[in-house]
Motif scaffolding. Structure first.
Motif, PDB file in Angstrom:
ATOM      1  N   GLY A   1      45.915  28.263  33.115  1.00 10.62           N
ATOM      2  CA  GLY A   1      46.071  27.088  32.262  1.00 10.62           C
ATOM      3  C   GLY A   1      46.001  27.401  30.786  1.00 10.62           C
ATOM      4  O   GLY A   1      46.347  26.587  29.953  1.00 10.62           O
ATOM      5  N   ASN A   2      45.564  28.613  30.427  1.00 11.70           N
ATOM      6  CA  ASN A   2      45.407  28.971  29.014  1.00 11.70           C
ATOM      7  C   ASN A   2      46.359  30.079  28.584  1.00 11.70           C
ATOM      8  O   ASN A   2      46.220  30.612  27.512  1.00 11.70           O
ATOM      9  CB  ASN A   2      43.978  29.435  28.729  1.00 11.70           C
ATOM     10  CG  ASN A   2      42.984  28.316  28.872  1.00 11.70           C
ATOM     11  OD1 ASN A   2      43.315  27.157  28.696  1.00 11.70           O
ATOM     12  ND2 ASN A   2      41.761  28.654  29.216  1.00 11.70           N
ATOM     13  N   CYS A   3      47.310  30.416  29.415  1.00  9.74           N
ATOM     14  CA  CYS A   3      48.162  31.561  29.125  1.00  9.74           C
ATOM     15  C   CYS A   3      49.604  31.123  28.942  1.00  9.74           C
ATOM     16  O   CYS A   3      50.162  30.448  29.795  1.00  9.74           O
ATOM     17  CB  CYS A   3      48.059  32.584  30.246  1.00  9.74           C
ATOM     18  SG  CYS A   3      49.031  34.054  29.933  1.00  9.74           S
ATOM     19  N   VAL A   4      50.168  31.517  27.822  1.00  9.21           N
ATOM     20  CA  VAL A   4      51.600  31.346  27.598  1.00  9.21           C
ATOM     21  C   VAL A   4      52.171  32.744  27.584  1.00  9.21           C
ATOM     22  O   VAL A   4      51.847  33.548  26.707  1.00  9.21           O
ATOM     23  CB  VAL A   4      51.877  30.641  26.255  1.00  9.21           C
ATOM     24  CG1 VAL A   4      53.366  30.529  26.013  1.00  9.21           C
ATOM     25  CG2 VAL A   4      51.218  29.267  26.238  1.00  9.21           C
ATOM     26  N   LEU A   5      52.982  33.068  28.582  1.00  3.18           N
ATOM     27  CA  LEU A   5      53.519  34.422  28.676  1.00  3.18           C
ATOM     28  C   LEU A   5      54.561  34.659  27.582  1.00  3.18           C
ATOM     29  O   LEU A   5      55.391  33.795  27.307  1.00  3.18           O
ATOM     30  CB  LEU A   5      54.147  34.634  30.058  1.00  3.18           C
ATOM     31  CG  LEU A   5      53.169  34.526  31.219  1.00  3.18           C
ATOM     32  CD1 LEU A   5      53.926  34.636  32.544  1.00  3.18           C
ATOM     33  CD2 LEU A   5      52.089  35.561  31.148  1.00  3.18           C
ATOM     34  N   PRO A   6      54.477  35.819  26.949  1.00  5.21           N
ATOM     35  CA  PRO A   6      55.425  36.117  25.861  1.00  5.21           C
ATOM     36  C   PRO A   6      56.808  36.430  26.386  1.00  5.21           C
ATOM     37  O   PRO A   6      56.948  36.894  27.519  1.00  5.21           O
ATOM     38  CB  PRO A   6      54.807  37.356  25.214  1.00  5.21           C
ATOM     39  CG  PRO A   6      54.059  38.019  26.332  1.00  5.21           C
ATOM     40  CD  PRO A   6      53.549  36.894  27.194  1.00  5.21           C
ATOM     41  N   GLU A   7      57.786  36.168  25.563  1.00  2.61           N
ATOM     42  CA  GLU A   7      59.145  36.584  25.903  1.00  2.61           C
ATOM     43  C   GLU A   7      59.299  38.027  25.453  1.00  2.61           C
ATOM     44  O   GLU A   7      58.885  38.399  24.372  1.00  2.61           O
ATOM     45  CB  GLU A   7      60.165  35.698  25.193  1.00  2.61           C
ATOM     46  CG  GLU A   7      60.174  34.291  25.726  1.00  2.61           C
ATOM     47  CD  GLU A   7      61.281  33.451  25.126  1.00  2.61           C
ATOM     48  OE1 GLU A   7      62.342  34.021  24.792  1.00  2.61           O
ATOM     49  OE2 GLU A   7      61.083  32.247  24.997  1.00  2.61           O
ATOM     50  N   ILE A   8      59.891  38.838  26.315  1.00  3.71           N
ATOM     51  CA  ILE A   8      60.046  40.271  25.982  1.00  3.71           C
ATOM     52  C   ILE A   8      61.498  40.555  25.700  1.00  3.71           C
ATOM     53  O   ILE A   8      62.380  40.150  26.343  1.00  3.71           O
ATOM     54  CB  ILE A   8      59.537  41.143  27.150  1.00  3.71           C
ATOM     55  CG1 ILE A   8      58.096  40.782  27.445  1.00  3.71           C
ATOM     56  CG2 ILE A   8      59.656  42.602  26.821  1.00  3.71           C
ATOM     57  CD1 ILE A   8      57.561  41.442  28.699  1.00  3.71           C
TER      58      ILE A   8
ATOM     59  N   ARG B   1      55.999  45.030  24.482  1.00  4.08           N
ATOM     60  CA  ARG B   1      57.178  45.394  23.688  1.00  4.08           C
ATOM     61  C   ARG B   1      57.330  46.907  23.575  1.00  4.08           C
ATOM     62  O   ARG B   1      58.432  47.434  23.535  1.00  4.08           O
ATOM     63  CB  ARG B   1      57.089  44.791  22.285  1.00  4.08           C
ATOM     64  CG  ARG B   1      57.760  43.455  22.155  1.00  4.08           C
ATOM     65  CD  ARG B   1      57.937  43.082  20.689  1.00  4.08           C
ATOM     66  NE  ARG B   1      57.352  41.793  20.382  1.00  4.08           N
ATOM     67  CZ  ARG B   1      56.072  41.502  20.164  1.00  4.08           C
ATOM     68  NH1 ARG B   1      55.170  42.433  20.187  1.00  4.08           N
ATOM     69  NH2 ARG B   1      55.661  40.300  19.904  1.00  4.08           N
ATOM     70  N   ARG B   2      56.204  47.609  23.496  1.00  7.92           N
ATOM     71  CA  ARG B   2      56.226  49.072  23.349  1.00  7.92           C
ATOM     72  C   ARG B   2      56.300  49.797  24.684  1.00  7.92           C
ATOM     73  O   ARG B   2      56.215  51.017  24.728  1.00  7.92           O
ATOM     74  CB  ARG B   2      54.982  49.533  22.595  1.00  7.92           C
ATOM     75  CG  ARG B   2      54.947  49.095  21.166  1.00  7.92           C
ATOM     76  CD  ARG B   2      53.665  49.543  20.522  1.00  7.92           C
ATOM     77  NE  ARG B   2      53.622  49.136  19.127  1.00  7.92           N
ATOM     78  CZ  ARG B   2      53.176  49.889  18.156  1.00  7.92           C
ATOM     79  NH1 ARG B   2      52.721  51.101  18.419  1.00  7.92           N
ATOM     80  NH2 ARG B   2      53.167  49.439  16.934  1.00  7.92           N
ATOM     81  N   ASN B   3      56.440  49.031  25.761  1.00  8.28           N
ATOM     82  CA  ASN B   3      56.524  49.607  27.109  1.00  8.28           C
ATOM     83  C   ASN B   3      55.312  50.477  27.452  1.00  8.28           C
ATOM     84  O   ASN B   3      55.443  51.513  28.107  1.00  8.28           O
ATOM     85  CB  ASN B   3      57.815  50.403  27.295  1.00  8.28           C
ATOM     86  CG  ASN B   3      59.025  49.509  27.279  1.00  8.28           C
ATOM     87  OD1 ASN B   3      59.015  48.431  27.846  1.00  8.28           O
ATOM     88  ND2 ASN B   3      60.067  49.948  26.604  1.00  8.28           N
TER      89      ASN B   3
END
Length: 64
Positions: free
Chosen positions: A57-64, A44-46
């Motif tokens: 299998g354990n990662c949910v990528l965040p929405e930016i 978010r802070r670039n």
């Protein structure tokens, strides 16, 4: 770009291992952040991110 790591000899794994020691963080000017919340905040802070390691299998990528 997502690349599957097959070996502990991978350059990113070696780099991450080295960064657990303070002297290596000081020398390189790099550091490790762990956890989806800290990674999300950095995105978010670039912030300049060299690479992200995660377990499949354990990662949910965040929405930016």
């Amino acid at each position: 770009m997502i690349t599957q790591i097959e070996s502990a000899d991978n350059k990113h794994i070696k780099c991450a291992k080295k960064l657990y020691l303070k002297k290596n963080r000081d020398k390189s000017g790099q550091y490790i952040i762990e956890g989806i919340n800290l990674v999300s905040e950095a995105l978010r802070r670039n912030e300049n991110i060299d690479f992200i390691l995660y377990q499949s299998g354990n990662c949910v990528l965040p929405e930016i």
